[in-house]
Design a protein around this motif. Sequence first.
Motif, PDB file in Angstrom:
ATOM      1  N   TYR A  92     -27.677 -43.448-134.005  1.00  0.00           N
ATOM      2  CA  TYR A  92     -29.140 -43.413-134.043  1.00  0.00           C
ATOM      3  C   TYR A  92     -29.640 -42.587-135.229  1.00  0.00           C
ATOM      4  O   TYR A  92     -30.494 -43.029-135.998  1.00  0.00           O
ATOM      5  CB  TYR A  92     -29.667 -42.823-132.731  1.00  0.00           C
ATOM      6  CG  TYR A  92     -31.166 -42.604-132.726  1.00  0.00           C
ATOM      7  CD1 TYR A  92     -32.053 -43.669-132.807  1.00  0.00           C
ATOM      8  CD2 TYR A  92     -31.692 -41.313-132.647  1.00  0.00           C
ATOM      9  CE1 TYR A  92     -33.431 -43.465-132.805  1.00  0.00           C
ATOM     10  CE2 TYR A  92     -33.063 -41.093-132.640  1.00  0.00           C
ATOM     11  CZ  TYR A  92     -33.927 -42.174-132.723  1.00  0.00           C
ATOM     12  OH  TYR A  92     -35.282 -41.961-132.733  1.00  0.00           O
ATOM     13  N   LEU A 147     -29.853 -49.258-124.620  1.00  0.00           N
ATOM     14  CA  LEU A 147     -30.525 -48.988-125.892  1.00  0.00           C
ATOM     15  C   LEU A 147     -31.962 -49.461-125.868  1.00  0.00           C
ATOM     16  O   LEU A 147     -32.290 -50.494-125.258  1.00  0.00           O
ATOM     17  CB  LEU A 147     -29.770 -49.670-127.041  1.00  0.00           C
ATOM     18  CG  LEU A 147     -28.306 -49.264-127.230  1.00  0.00           C
ATOM     19  CD1 LEU A 147     -27.683 -50.066-128.362  1.00  0.00           C
ATOM     20  CD2 LEU A 147     -28.188 -47.780-127.510  1.00  0.00           C
ATOM     21  N   ALA A 194     -32.004 -46.214-130.226  1.00  0.00           N
ATOM     22  CA  ALA A 194     -31.680 -45.019-129.447  1.00  0.00           C
ATOM     23  C   ALA A 194     -31.329 -45.388-128.017  1.00  0.00           C
ATOM     24  O   ALA A 194     -31.933 -46.301-127.439  1.00  0.00           O
ATOM     25  CB  ALA A 194     -32.851 -44.056-129.453  1.00  0.00           C
ATOM     26  N   GLN A 219     -23.488 -43.107-129.812  1.00  0.00           N
ATOM     27  CA  GLN A 219     -24.900 -43.513-129.769  1.00  0.00           C
ATOM     28  C   GLN A 219     -25.784 -42.512-130.506  1.00  0.00           C
ATOM     29  O   GLN A 219     -26.720 -42.899-131.222  1.00  0.00           O
ATOM     30  CB  GLN A 219     -25.346 -43.645-128.310  1.00  0.00           C
ATOM     31  CG  GLN A 219     -24.750 -44.851-127.599  1.00  0.00           C
ATOM     32  CD  GLN A 219     -25.257 -44.995-126.177  1.00  0.00           C
ATOM     33  OE1 GLN A 219     -25.661 -44.012-125.532  1.00  0.00           O
ATOM     34  NE2 GLN A 219     -25.261 -46.228-125.673  1.00  0.00           N
ATOM     35  N   LYS A 227     -36.189 -48.512-132.657  1.00  0.00           N
ATOM     36  CA  LYS A 227     -36.035 -47.063-132.811  1.00  0.00           C
ATOM     37  C   LYS A 227     -37.352 -46.367-132.562  1.00  0.00           C
ATOM     38  O   LYS A 227     -38.383 -46.788-133.052  1.00  0.00           O
ATOM     39  CB  LYS A 227     -35.535 -46.740-134.223  1.00  0.00           C
ATOM     40  CG  LYS A 227     -35.277 -45.274-134.408  1.00  0.00           C
ATOM     41  CD  LYS A 227     -34.729 -44.998-135.774  1.00  0.00           C
ATOM     42  CE  LYS A 227     -34.599 -43.492-135.977  1.00  0.00           C
ATOM     43  NZ  LYS A 227     -34.103 -43.153-137.301  1.00  0.00           N
TER      44      LYS A 227
END
Length: 960
Positions: free
Chosen positions: A928, A956, A935, A924, A960
């Motif tokens: 990202y 998540l 994220a 993750q 972003k």
Amino acid sequence: MKSKLSAKRLKNYASELLTNKAVYAAAIAMLATNVDAQKKPLDLTVFDEWQSIGMKELSNNGNWVAYQVNAQEGDNTLNFFGLKTDKNLNFHRGEQSVFTSDSKFAIFKIRPFYKDLKLVRIKKKKENEIAKDSIGILNLVTNKVEKLPNIKSFKTPQKGGSLLAYLLEKEEVKKDKSDSTKSKDKSAKPAKSSGKDKKDVPLELVLRNLTSGQKKSFKNVVNYDFSENGKQLIYSTKQEKKDSLDKNKYGVFLVNTATFAQKQLVDTIGDFKQFTFDELANKVAFVGTTDDEKKENKSYYLYYSSVPAQKEIQKSELVGLKKDWFVSENRQPKFSKDGKSLFIGIAPKLEEKDTTLIAEDHAKVDVWSYKDDFIQPQQLKNAEREKKRSYLAVINLDQPQQLVQLADENLNMVDVLNEGNSTYALGISDNLYRLSSSWDSTRRRDYYIINTKTGQKELLVKGLAGNVETSPNGKFVVYFNEETGIWSSYNIETKETKVLNKKLKVNFADEENDSPTLAGAYGIAYFTTNDETVLIRDRYDIWEFDLAGNRKPENVTDGFGRKNKISFDINKLNDDVKTINRETPIYLSAFNNGNKQSGVYQTIISKAKKPQEIVMSDTWGSQKMTKALNADEFIYTKESFQNSPDVYVSTNFKDEKKISAINPQQKDYSWGKGELVTWKTYSGKDATGVVYKPENFDPNKKYPVIVYFYEKLSDNLNRYQAPAPTPSRINHTYFVSNDYIVFTPDISYTIGHPGKSAEDYINSGVEALKKNNWINGSKIAIQGQSWGGYQVAHLITTTNMYAAAWTGAPVVNMTSAYGGIRWGTGMSRQFQYEQTQSRIGKTLWEAPELYIENSPLFNMPNVKTPVVIMHNDEDGAVPWYQGIEMFMALRRLGKPAWMLNYNGDDHNLVKRANKNDIQQRQQQFFDYYLKDKPAPKWLTEGVPAISKGIDWGFDLEETK
């Protein structure tokens, strides 16, 4: 752009247009793209199904192979393959296979289901609620198997035909329905220990002749063993409270395995163990005590007799045993090969604890003294081992009451020569160098020649830093002095010392040593018959030296290794073979330091000619090659980065038979390939590394990169890396399958400047890599664990070229870490900074500027790279306050940083649940920062303490 045409239509299209080469080529390219597109990237759910090869061995006659296939999480499978019949038999949960010496049977353990053992560990089941271990007895002639439930242990003699002895577990309750000998559950997965057995519980012992079918049982047995040749079985019994004190039931008993006739050797109730026979089973010895079972420090004695004993054995009252010294219960007696001497362990009596003391009334305190040989944490860590320490003594059986003590507290290690047949032994003492071992990693020792008849000792060499070996026949001591680079031989009888390599210009110590410590030797490869010569390795070749020093050295491999950068060693095909014949062809293991291929060569020592290549390839395995004892059959593994390790058998390494085929599911997943790359560092040095590319690599695409490093990793080019959750490194295969480039640069170090050395090699390697159009230069991350973690922490204080960083168990403050403790061993950390991995070369007070230069903590204000730190509160190598110092500095400075502390786990993660967790967080994190994916909440919001164990923060964010 991926084709939407089916594979079948593409094939037809290509065949119709065979006359048009351009169109045909395009069609094949589209077909390849389509096939690749059907493969899946590895994901977090696949790890448990990936397998590895465990033990592997050949029967003595070379007709059968046994090998174990291990699951990452679940039950193992034991396989038997008949080389003459191609018969393949597999046994779910099978482990610890042993072939009988006559190659007629195989005996193996069958463990309970892993799922049941796991329930015991998490306390949802009691041990007596699951099936106990079982054993399987496989008849290699009929291929029929007999399974016996509830077996605590089993033994077979090393050279005794088809004999078997086993202890039956007591049945405490009704068997669980999932009986380990009958269940056919295919979904279950490898067994681990279900915990310690109760100590010395008397059980039923069964002796069987598997060929004749003869069988006999013995009650209340606690310890048992065979003679090496299988002619005798010895066992001891223990009284149960409900039993009478019938002397005929208790003590020590000897069984003739040809007739099954039994004789009582000791008729006393006590604790008798550590049984041993001489080579011909004409003599027997063991240790025992008749002290009360509840006594803390019991007094043990030696029991010795000829076989068959004319009368019951009495304990030996040994002349020469010091006052308050006793025979050690922790060392098995051992006869010399000729049966004329008996070597035993002795030890001083331990102080008794005062059991009347009330613990709360007395302090619990560790007293540290500057005069201690070892610091208190190291003493405490080794306390149980020291309680069990024994010192070697010998009895000449012509005078069985007379003991000669060979070792004591001042000369604590003794090696016998020529399997005990020699009049001499090698004594070793580290006493004078214990205190300095906290900061000096040089293993200095004093070496003595000891007369085993008198105990008299004579100094051979004092304060030696280096290797010491004795020749198999006990005529010579061969040793290497790291300070001078000299190999010497010492004739024990004549007391003459000969320098072996003084006139040779070749370096016999590590040519690549880049630490401020003495370079170690490449080592002894073998001795030849009758102690005539010794074979010693340099970096590439093997040299023969006359131990008597009467003829000049010969390069056995004729310089071919150095000329071609191939490192040779001699394959040790059987552990029983102590010497090799100079006139007989031998097999050499070979590793090409240039292209990283490995394989086998053949040569004859006496010829000293260019060795003959047998096989050399990218797929030759790294595991040891062995040979059947009585047949020309060799067993080995082959692997590469792309090919899972599998077992092969051959007589000549050309006509080979593949025995195993693990991990067939790999064909469904996208994999990758490693390529060697070279470049010049900023300082102009030649550098090497490996670039791992995805299987469907597209040179027109821009790839994100993860750079992983430690010291030198390029030798692993052809090593398979199974998809598995990480202990805090990165799994190359996993990330390459998920469309990352992984780069592993080798690093060489300048003493005093490890941080700058990392910059020189790693950053220059990344800059060279970025020149390729298929690299996304703005999406490069670095990752390292332990020493690699230190280098990650250093690099992000010196450059902003990385988009993200992950550091595991890093040292960030060498000034505070210098005085710390490696809690796993209790050792001081000073030696590490001065002489080994940290390579500073000086003490903290001699060069404080170097410790500060190489401590990332002092430069944390420079950090702009987002970083995750993993450091666990039970780290036994690097104190976890180092990770805390880094995190607290970055937090204070407002830098993007996260710290993971896996409670109760070690330097490298041990618990599988933690490995699975960190694997997901790594993916993750890198997804990202390197792929612009959403994220996870643990990055954006953290995981509050009140949510611990409820929410792991993996969800998540929507954007972003």
